[in-house]
Scaffold this motif. Structure first.
Motif, short mmCIF file in Angstrom:
data_model
loop_
_atom_site.label_atom_id
_atom_site.label_comp_id
_atom_site.label_asym_id
_atom_site.label_seq_id
_atom_site.Cartn_x
_atom_site.Cartn_y
_atom_site.Cartn_z
N LEU A 29 -32.28 46.92 -3.29
CA LEU A 29 -31.84 46.88 -4.68
C LEU A 29 -31.15 48.17 -5.12
N LEU A 30 -31.46 49.29 -4.47
CA LEU A 30 -30.81 50.54 -4.84
C LEU A 30 -29.30 50.45 -4.67
N HIS A 31 -28.84 49.61 -3.77
CA HIS A 31 -27.42 49.51 -3.49
C HIS A 31 -26.74 48.34 -4.21
N LEU A 32 -27.52 47.50 -4.86
CA LEU A 32 -26.95 46.35 -5.56
C LEU A 32 -26.57 46.73 -6.98
N ARG A 33 -25.33 46.57 -7.31
CA ARG A 33 -24.85 46.90 -8.65
C ARG A 33 -24.46 45.65 -9.44
N GLU A 34 -23.83 44.70 -8.78
CA GLU A 34 -23.35 43.53 -9.50
C GLU A 34 -23.17 42.37 -8.52
N ALA A 35 -23.52 41.19 -9.00
CA ALA A 35 -23.32 39.98 -8.20
C ALA A 35 -23.10 38.82 -9.16
N THR A 36 -22.36 37.83 -8.71
CA THR A 36 -22.13 36.63 -9.51
C THR A 36 -22.71 35.45 -8.75
N VAL A 37 -23.67 34.79 -9.38
CA VAL A 37 -24.32 33.63 -8.77
C VAL A 37 -24.56 32.57 -9.84
N PRO A 38 -24.68 31.31 -9.45
CA PRO A 38 -24.96 30.25 -10.42
C PRO A 38 -26.37 30.42 -11.03
N VAL A 39 -26.51 30.02 -12.28
CA VAL A 39 -27.79 30.14 -12.99
C VAL A 39 -28.94 29.46 -12.23
N PRO A 40 -28.75 28.28 -11.64
CA PRO A 40 -29.87 27.68 -10.89
C PRO A 40 -30.36 28.57 -9.74
N LEU A 42 -30.32 31.88 -9.87
CA LEU A 42 -31.12 32.91 -10.56
C LEU A 42 -32.51 32.38 -10.90
N ALA A 43 -32.57 31.14 -11.38
CA ALA A 43 -33.86 30.55 -11.74
C ALA A 43 -34.75 30.38 -10.51
N ALA A 44 -34.18 29.95 -9.41
CA ALA A 44 -34.96 29.80 -8.18
C ALA A 44 -35.44 31.16 -7.69
N ALA A 45 -34.59 32.16 -7.76
CA ALA A 45 -34.98 33.51 -7.34
C ALA A 45 -36.11 34.04 -8.22
N ALA A 46 -36.02 33.79 -9.53
CA ALA A 46 -37.08 34.23 -10.44
C ALA A 46 -38.42 33.58 -10.08
N GLU A 47 -38.39 32.31 -9.74
CA GLU A 47 -39.63 31.63 -9.33
C GLU A 47 -40.19 32.21 -8.05
N LEU A 48 -39.32 32.50 -7.09
CA LEU A 48 -39.79 33.08 -5.83
C LEU A 48 -40.36 34.48 -6.03
N ILE A 49 -39.69 35.28 -6.84
CA ILE A 49 -40.15 36.65 -7.11
C ILE A 49 -41.47 36.63 -7.89
N HIS A 68 -37.78 40.59 -11.40
CA HIS A 68 -38.06 39.40 -12.20
C HIS A 68 -37.50 39.56 -13.61
N ALA A 69 -37.72 40.73 -14.20
CA ALA A 69 -37.21 40.99 -15.55
C ALA A 69 -35.68 40.93 -15.58
N ARG A 70 -35.03 41.49 -14.56
CA ARG A 70 -33.56 41.45 -14.52
C ARG A 70 -33.04 40.04 -14.34
N LEU A 71 -33.74 39.26 -13.51
CA LEU A 71 -33.32 37.86 -13.31
C LEU A 71 -33.46 37.07 -14.60
#
Length: 82
Positions: A29-40, A42-49, A68-71
């Motif tokens: 995450l230290l190297h991640l600045r920006e990404a574009t992904v579909p909302v679903p 993001l929602a799946a990633a939030a559930e996994l996290i 989780h907060a950022r997602l």
């Protein structure tokens, strides 16, 4: 000439054998600045996290909480009408 250095996302992951999942995630995450992904996605990633919010490893809990907060914020920002 071929490089022996790790490449791609794997190069961001600490290679010591005692690295915790939280340390690995933090390094990525230290190297991640920006990404574009579909909302679903993001929602799946939030559930996994969310499954790691109560992890016994403090670094994993802290990183999971921050991610989780950022997602959730990204999902909220993507809501229609914004």
């Amino acid at each position: 000439m071929t490089s022996t250095q790790p490449r791609g996302i794997g190069s961001l992951i600490p290679t010591r054998t005692q690295a915790t999942p939280g340390e690995k995630a933090a390094a990525q995450l230290l190297h991640l600045r920006e990404a574009t992904v579909p909302v679903p996605v993001l929602a799946a990633a939030a559930e996994l996290i969310a499954a790691h919010l109560e992890d016994p490893d403090p670094a994993t809990r802290e990183t999971a909480g921050a991610v989780h907060a950022r997602l959730l914020a990204a999902i909220e920002d993507a809501a229609p009408g914004r």
